[in-house]
Enzyme design. Structure first.
Site, short mmCIF file in Angstrom:
data_model
loop_
_atom_site.label_atom_id
_atom_site.label_comp_id
_atom_site.label_asym_id
_atom_site.label_seq_id
_atom_site.Cartn_x
_atom_site.Cartn_y
_atom_site.Cartn_z
N HIS A 191 3.07 -3.04 -3.19
CA HIS A 191 3.60 -1.97 -1.92
C HIS A 191 4.94 -1.72 -2.14
CE1 HIS A 191 2.96 -0.75 2.20
NE2 HIS A 191 4.25 -0.85 2.12
N GLU A 192 5.74 -2.85 -1.95
CA GLU A 192 7.51 -2.70 -2.19
C GLU A 192 8.12 -2.11 -3.24
OE1 GLU A 192 8.69 -2.86 0.61
OE2 GLU A 192 6.76 -3.89 1.67
N GLY A 217 7.74 -7.13 4.13
CA GLY A 217 8.58 -6.70 2.96
C GLY A 217 9.14 -5.21 3.47
N CYS A 230 2.34 -0.30 6.87
CA CYS A 230 3.62 0.06 6.38
C CYS A 230 4.49 0.36 7.65
CB CYS A 230 3.73 1.26 5.32
SG CYS A 230 5.38 1.79 4.80
N LEU A 231 5.68 -0.11 7.57
CA LEU A 231 6.63 -0.04 8.35
C LEU A 231 7.05 1.46 8.64
CD1 LEU A 231 8.86 -3.19 8.14
CD2 LEU A 231 7.15 -2.84 9.86
N GLN A 254 13.45 2.71 2.74
CA GLN A 254 12.84 2.82 4.18
C GLN A 254 14.07 2.66 5.11
OE1 GLN A 254 9.89 -0.51 3.24
NE2 GLN A 254 8.91 0.75 4.87
N HIS A 259 7.25 1.72 -3.40
CA HIS A 259 8.17 2.42 -2.33
C HIS A 259 9.61 3.09 -3.31
CE1 HIS A 259 7.41 2.56 1.77
NE2 HIS A 259 7.06 1.11 1.73
ZN ZN Z 1 5.92 0.08 3.15
#
Ligand code: ZN
Length: 214
Positions: free
Chosen positions: A168-169, A68, A126-127, A73, A172
């Protein structure tokens, strides 16, 4: 100097990002864009630019690789995220975590609410927080309402790992990182994750590191 063709500043920013070609740079924790509430999407990007932006999010997510990616991000404060999970995991992990394949989806202005009060706790990462994972207890099932990239209404219930990705997304877009919801005693670096905590569930980690599971 005026902006050409009356484009919004956000559209200018996105054009600039896309100009580089290839995967977009991913913003790491500490950048304020990850802590701001993103703007609802309301046509700030005209359809062709939106389509190019969504494609760039997909390319960036796959290259990372991740399951995701939310617009903040890549430094864009709009309520847009993409998700996709081919779920290349052993059967044992799949059944413990409900990690079933999730096709590519675009979530525009998503919101979620819990369905029931069951919670599921697993390691996630998380990226934007590279190299670390922590256990987060999340709603086991959520109802997601959103629009897709064509403006069509989405109203769907997600469970298992896809429910975790959706939460999660969407978080954000509200300036929330998974660490805000995590059991911090579970925090583990890549090496500990690989060598110690790769089991399907975090039960052993909970006992060894001293944190509670729901
Ligand atoms: Zn994330």
């Amino acid at each position: 100097m005026g902006t050409p063709s009356g484009r919004t500043p956000l559209a200018e920013r996105v054009e600039e990002l896309l100009g580089t070609g290839g995967p977009l740079p991913i913003v790491a924790a500490g950048d304020p864009v990850l802590r701001r509430v993103a703007e609802p999407f309301d046509g700030q990007l005209e359809p062709a630019l939106l389509a190019r932006f969504v494609e760039a999010l997909r390319v960036t997510m796959r290259a990372a690789p991740g399951v995701g990616l939310a617009a903040p991000q890549v430094g864009v404060g709009l309520r847009i995220a993409v998700i996709e999970d081919p779920a290349p995991v052993p059967d044992e992990v799949r059944s413990a975590r409900g990690r079933v394949p999730q096709p590519f989806r675009v979530l525009v202005n998503p919101r979620y609410e819990a369905v029931g009060d069951r919670r599921a706790a697993f390691y996630e990462g998380c990226l934007s927080v590279p190299g670390w994972q922590a256990v987060v207890a999340r709603h086991a099932e959520v109802r997601l309402t959103a629009r897709d990239e064509h403006g069509r209404a989405v109203d769907e219930v997600f469970s298992g790992w896809p429910a975790r990705i959706v939460q999660h997304e969407t978080d954000h877009l509200d300036g929330t990182l998974y660490l805000d919801r995590a059991e911090l005693r579970s925090l583990a670096g890549a090496r500990a994750m690989a060598e110690l905590w790769a089991q399907p569930t975090p039960d052993r980690a909970a006992a060894a590191l001293g944190f509670d599971l729901p």
